[in-house]
Write a protein that holds these residues in place. Structure first.
Motif, short mmCIF file in Angstrom:
data_model
loop_
_atom_site.label_atom_id
_atom_site.label_comp_id
_atom_site.label_asym_id
_atom_site.label_seq_id
_atom_site.Cartn_x
_atom_site.Cartn_y
_atom_site.Cartn_z
N THR A 3 26.35 30.35 21.18
CA THR A 3 27.80 30.14 21.32
C THR A 3 28.20 28.76 20.81
O THR A 3 29.18 28.61 20.06
CB THR A 3 28.21 30.27 22.79
N ALA A 4 27.44 27.76 21.22
CA ALA A 4 27.75 26.39 20.79
C ALA A 4 27.68 26.29 19.28
O ALA A 4 28.56 25.69 18.64
CB ALA A 4 26.78 25.41 21.45
N ALA A 5 26.63 26.90 18.69
CA ALA A 5 26.48 26.83 17.24
C ALA A 5 27.65 27.52 16.55
O ALA A 5 28.21 27.00 15.57
CB ALA A 5 25.16 27.48 16.83
N LEU A 6 28.05 28.68 17.07
CA LEU A 6 29.18 29.39 16.46
C LEU A 6 30.47 28.59 16.57
O LEU A 6 31.27 28.53 15.63
CB LEU A 6 29.37 30.75 17.16
N LEU A 7 30.66 27.96 17.72
CA LEU A 7 31.87 27.14 17.90
C LEU A 7 31.87 26.00 16.89
O LEU A 7 32.87 25.72 16.24
CB LEU A 7 31.93 26.59 19.32
N LEU A 8 30.71 25.34 16.77
CA LEU A 8 30.63 24.18 15.89
C LEU A 8 30.79 24.58 14.43
O LEU A 8 31.37 23.83 13.64
CB LEU A 8 29.30 23.45 16.10
N SER A 9 30.29 25.79 14.09
CA SER A 9 30.29 26.17 12.68
C SER A 9 31.72 26.29 12.15
O SER A 9 31.95 26.17 10.95
CB SER A 9 29.55 27.49 12.50
#
Lengths: 503, 482
Positions: B46-52
């Motif tokens: 989730t964090a990676a998707l948000l940051l992307s």
């Protein structure tokens, strides 16, 4: 921007590094911990002496400055610098720090490691306050000082230590939090005026920007409250006797020697130069409170039965001279105020050390139980007498010069005020000499004779803690100009910023 | 449609993660590590998707879901809160034979709700997100179902929570009806276009109902009565989560409602919120002073922190945009320091039957110096002593209030005086830690590796935000820029 060796950062953070190092030592080696703390404080002291040599003759400018952006969003910088005024106070701090650490070798027997860690963090905080040129940084160090002092009084203090330490913290916090609001309001006023946060917390940038009179009144009041609580000025002094009585000896020494000076320094460095109009508006009130503190502290000291409490109230009286001198807004007054701060730091620290030495032997501070002590411990009695006469303001010892200059400055500003305050020099002789007479002269009291062979004279280590203070008291008593010339440029800058003298 | 799926991918990940936790528990029942592992992995993705997609703003589901910097910030903060809770709780739950998988799944559903609140573009999505966030909270509060205190707290929380949701919903519906659109931006546009003084009685009723509902959700005085019982009764790590997660989410809701949709009516609600803020800070702190139970004391202190956060709302409502960034900064700082404080309490009270009275902490400095040191860091940060996160957070709020001027500046002074009151009860805990002798017969703190990791994260957050606030300051500036 830092060019060359960051001497001031080294001075500030060396004790903190030492504290971390001591944290890594095993608690089972108290001797090693004590020596480590002493070594760190001695190196810090040496560095501060080197700094003092380096700032000779730099005039009103700040030396050894370091400036690095810290929180650029709000223009907050890590900005350090030293001048004659802060230089003298820094050396006073580093000197008293190693003396206190040495003086704690014997009395502190429990949780030795935590004690010296707290003490070294305290030293970092105090040095940071004196060396910060950014308001925000100053505030942070100001608050950091609170925490180790809270622990020192609360863990190693006397029977009522928890009440005393919480009172100390709450008093100080109320003042300082309002100062924070004023600081932010000032920074915002700067931002609104210039359109940029650049320099919004920088003392050198803000000094001389003429703030709106309403803001000046509010901001000066908030700063003055924080500093008045720390000095402490009447009627914000009630935390001091409690804190002094409950604190361990070294805590009392640092409290009297350095922490009270943070208030006076704050007035001279921050509150008045930033808000001169506010300062002038409040000056009559500040002078009145100073005179009340001088007289009230002396009268209350006369009736004290506890030795530490007596010296605590004498501090209230002596520190009244500091604020009186500052708010005279003339050369003599301010010179005297700074001298008085330094001398009070030397003399009262010596007295608290001596009270602590006596307490180690008697485990009591009740004046009524003492008597004839001099017959058993002549060296102790002589040393006590020396610091006592310095405190009374005997000409030739350093206490005299500061009070004399303050009174001269006050006389130039307002003869009535000076007259009232001069009477107090007689009161000081009354309470101090009467105390001395009750404790040291006459026949040996039954309480003291009951202690038998426990009532020993001072040890060489104890003399080592007192000797530097005594030497400086004599030196600055004979030649106060060594000191006044060292901070003359700072005083000139202050007077220029503080505006015209009082009508 | 594909674009929509990509936009709401973080939300989907969280929900899929929650479902995966449940499935894994069905396959390998009663194992404690797999659910935590799966949940943490879901949080990581989730964090990676948000940051992307941090830099861009895109709208999905016909404007109901707005992915932008605000939801990125809020989502990442939610991920951090959930992760620390997931690390801290297992040891505590295991000691009480409470299941781990249901806990992890419930926590993830709550995070999905928080993300939905942050992303909501209209009133309906906002309300659904809110409910998705708070209903797992009711479940968690009653998680120790055989403990009468936990059940009592959960019932109070559930009843008052549902009641306030109904009030809020009623207000939202009236607002929708009188303005004619459910879109947050649309409402703001319509209200701004309406001539001055044209406020209808319906709008006034809507505002009153919305204010009441929101005040319940953030636990503002006088709508705070559910918090002390809910907090005291819940298992300690869950109390930590409840005092942080739903509160941060509720403030996101408040920002969306008051600082987006109702901003044109600011002159009508700023005085009300200001009075509520002053009452909330003062009452929370004064009552906290009298508490002998640490969890209850922290419950009242969290009410006081609600008050400080509301000062930011007042500043922002008075036209000072930095009020919003101050709230977001404060929320992050508060999350780390409060979760840290509760993590210490969880470690100390991990064994069954451990008391949460102040006495339980007496002499901890002697028995476990390191744990006591961490507790001191969190308490100093909650007090607002530099150089900690809590100090800089308070500074940011005060600065915004001073910039806003007027009533907000008065609130800033109330806030700092309150901070001095708060110092008394926070430092009283330090007194117990270091200045009192240990009470005989206290159970030993248990140190589990995961718990240690959770404590470490909370400590790092608390100290880093104090020493180097600049990266987060830039992050919150981005979050309100979009």
């Amino acid at each position: 921007m830092i060019t060359g060796f960051p001497l001031l950062s080294a001075i500030i953070f060396l004790p903190l590094l030492g504290a971390i190092g001591i944290g890594l030592l095993p608690s089972s080696r108290p001797a090693l911990i004590r020596l480590g703390a002493l070594a760190v404080s001695l190196v810090t002291f040496s560095l501060s002496l080197a700094m003092l040599l380096g700032i000779r003759g730099v005039g009103g400018e700040f030396a050894f400055t370091e400036k690095v952006d810290w929180i650029p969003t709000f223009g907050i910088t890590y900005h350090l610098g030293v001048d004659g005024l802060s230089g003298a106070l820094v050396v006073l701090t580093t000197l008293l720090s190693w003396i206190c650490i040495l003086a704690s070798f014997g009395p502190i027997k429990t949780r030795v490691k935590e004690y010296f860690i707290s003490f070294l963090i305290l030293e970092t905080g105090m040095l940071g306050v004196f060396l910060s040129l950014d308001l925000f940084l100053f505030y942070i160090f100001w608050e950091i000082v609170l925490v180790p002092m809270y622990l020192i009084i609360g863990i190693w203090g006397g029977a009522d230590r928890i009440y005393a330490t919480i009172k100390f913290v709450l008093y100080t916090l109320v003042g300082s939090l309002l100062m924070l609001v004023a600081m932010l309001a000032t920074a915002f006023a700067h931002q609104a005026a210039t359109g940029s946060w650049q320099g919004a917390f920088d003392l050198l940038t803000l000094r001389g920007s003429a703030f709106d009179p309403g803001l000046q009144l509010f901001a000066f009041a908030a700063f003055a409250l924080a500093f008045a609580i720390k000095v402490p000025m009447f009627p914000f002094h009630t935390w001091l006797p409690d804190a002094h009585v409950q604190a361990p000896t070294a805590g009392s020494v640092i409290l009297a020697g350095v922490l009270l000076k943070l208030g006076g320094y704050g007035f001279i460095r921050f509150a008045i130069p930033l808000f001169p109009e506010g300062a002038h508006a409040f000056a009559p009130l500040m002078i009145a409170l100073s005179v009340i503190a001088i007289i009230y502290g002396a009268i209350v000291a006369i009736v004290q039965t506890d030795l530490k409490k007596l010296i605590a109230y004498s501090s209230v009286s002596h520190m009244g001279f500091v604020t009186l001198g500052i708010f005279s807004f003339n050369q003599q007054g301010v010179d005297g105020a700074i001298l008085q701060m330094l001398n009070h730091g030397l003399i009262t620290s010596g007295l608290f050390l001596l009270v602590g030495i006596g307490y180690e032997r008697t485990h009591d501070r009740e004046i009524a139980k003492m008597g004839g002590w001099a017959s058993r411990t002549p060296v102790y009695a002589a040393l006590f007498g020396f610091f006592l006469f310095a405190s009374v303001g005997l000409p030739g010892l350093s206490g005299f010069a500061g009070e004399f200059l303050v009174l001269l400055g006050a006389f130039l500003a307002n003869p009535m005020v000076a007259g009232a305050s001069t009477l107090v020099m007689i009161l000081a002789a009354v309470y101090l000499l009467w105390m001395y007479q009750r404790i040291f002269t006459g026949p040996l009291s039954s309480f003291l004779s009951g202690l038998g062979s426990h009532l020993t004279d001072v040890t060489p280590t104890e003399i080592l803690t007192l000797a530097p203070l005594a030497a400086m008291i004599v030196a600055f008593g004979i030649l106060p100009s060594i000191l006044t010339s060292s901070f003359a440029a700072s005083v000139a800058t202050f007077l220029a910023a503080a505006g015209p003298t009082l009508p | 449609m594909n674009g929509d799926l990509l936009t709401i991918a973080p939300l989907i990940t969280v929900i899929v993660g929650a479902l995966a936790v449940i499935v894994s528990d069905a396959i390998t029942p009663a194992r404690r590590l797999p659910p935590i592992g799966i949940a943490l992995a879901a949080l990581g993705v989730t964090a990676a998707l948000l940051l992307s997609r941090a830099g861009e703003t895109s709208v999905a589901l016909s404007g109901a879901y707005v992915a932008g910097p605000f939801v990125v910030y809020l989502g990442l903060l939610g991920v951090a809160i959930s992760a620390i809770t997931l690390l801290v709780a297992p040891a505590f739950l295991a000691a009480r034979k409470l299941p781990t998988a249901e806990f992890a799944a419930t926590l993830l559903f709550a995070l999905a709700g928080a993300i939905l609140v942050g992303a909501a573009g209209d009133l309906i999505t906002l309300f659904i997100g809110l409910e998705l966030m708070v209903i797992p909270g009711y479940l968690l509060a009653g998680y120790a179902k055989r403990d009468p205190l936990s059940t009592e707290g959960a019932i109070k929380y559930f009843l008052l929570g549902s009641f306030s949701s109904a009030i809020l919903l009623f207000g939202l519906v009236i607002l929708w009806g009188s303005v004619g659109t459910a879109s947050l931006d649309g409402i703001a546009f319509a209200l701004a276009a309406a001539p001055e003084g044209a406020a209808s009685p319906a709008l006034a009723v809507a505002l009153a109902l919305i204010t009441t509902g929101v005040a319940f959700k953030i636990a503002a005085v006088p709508f705070h009565y559910w918090t002390p019982d809910a907090y005291q009764g819940s298992p300690t790590p869950i109390t930590g989560y409840l005092s942080v997660g739903p509160k941060v989410g509720a403030f996101a809701l408040m920002i969306k409602l008051f600082l987006v949709a109702l901003l044109p009516m600011a002159s009508a609600w700023v005085p009300i919120i200001a009075i509520l803020a002053a009452a909330t800070m003062t009452l929370g702190n004064l009552v906290a002073l009298t508490q002998g139970n640490v969890k209850r004391m922290l419950a009242y202190s969290s009410i006081a922190h609600t008050g400080y956060l509301m000062v930011g709302i007042v500043a922002a409502g008075s036209g000072e945009a930095s009020g919003v960034s101050a709230i977001l900064f404060y929320a992050a700082a508060y999350a780390f320091m409060n979760l840290g404080a509760f993590a210490v309490l969880s470690a100390v009270g991990v064994s069954v039957g451990a008391s949460s009275q102040l006495d339980a902490l007496a002499g901890l400095g002697r028995r476990h110096p390191f744990l006591a040191l961490l507790a001191t860091v969190f308490l100093l940060s909650l007090t607002g002593i530099p150089p900690t996160a809590g100090f800089f957070a308070k500074t940011a709020i005060i600065l915004a209030a001073v910039q806003a001027g007027g009533i907000a500046t008065l609130l800033a002074i109330v806030a700092v005086l309150n901070a001095a009151i708060a110092a008394f009860y926070y430092l009283r805990v330090v007194v117990y830690l270091f200045m009192r002798e240990p009470v005989e017969g206290q159970p030993e703190p248990v140190s589990a590796p995961l718990l240690r990791l959770g404590l470490l994260l909370a400590t790092l957050g608390t100290i880093a935000l104090g020493l180097a606030p600049t990266p987060l300051l830039e992050a919150v500036a981005t979050a309100i820029g979009g």
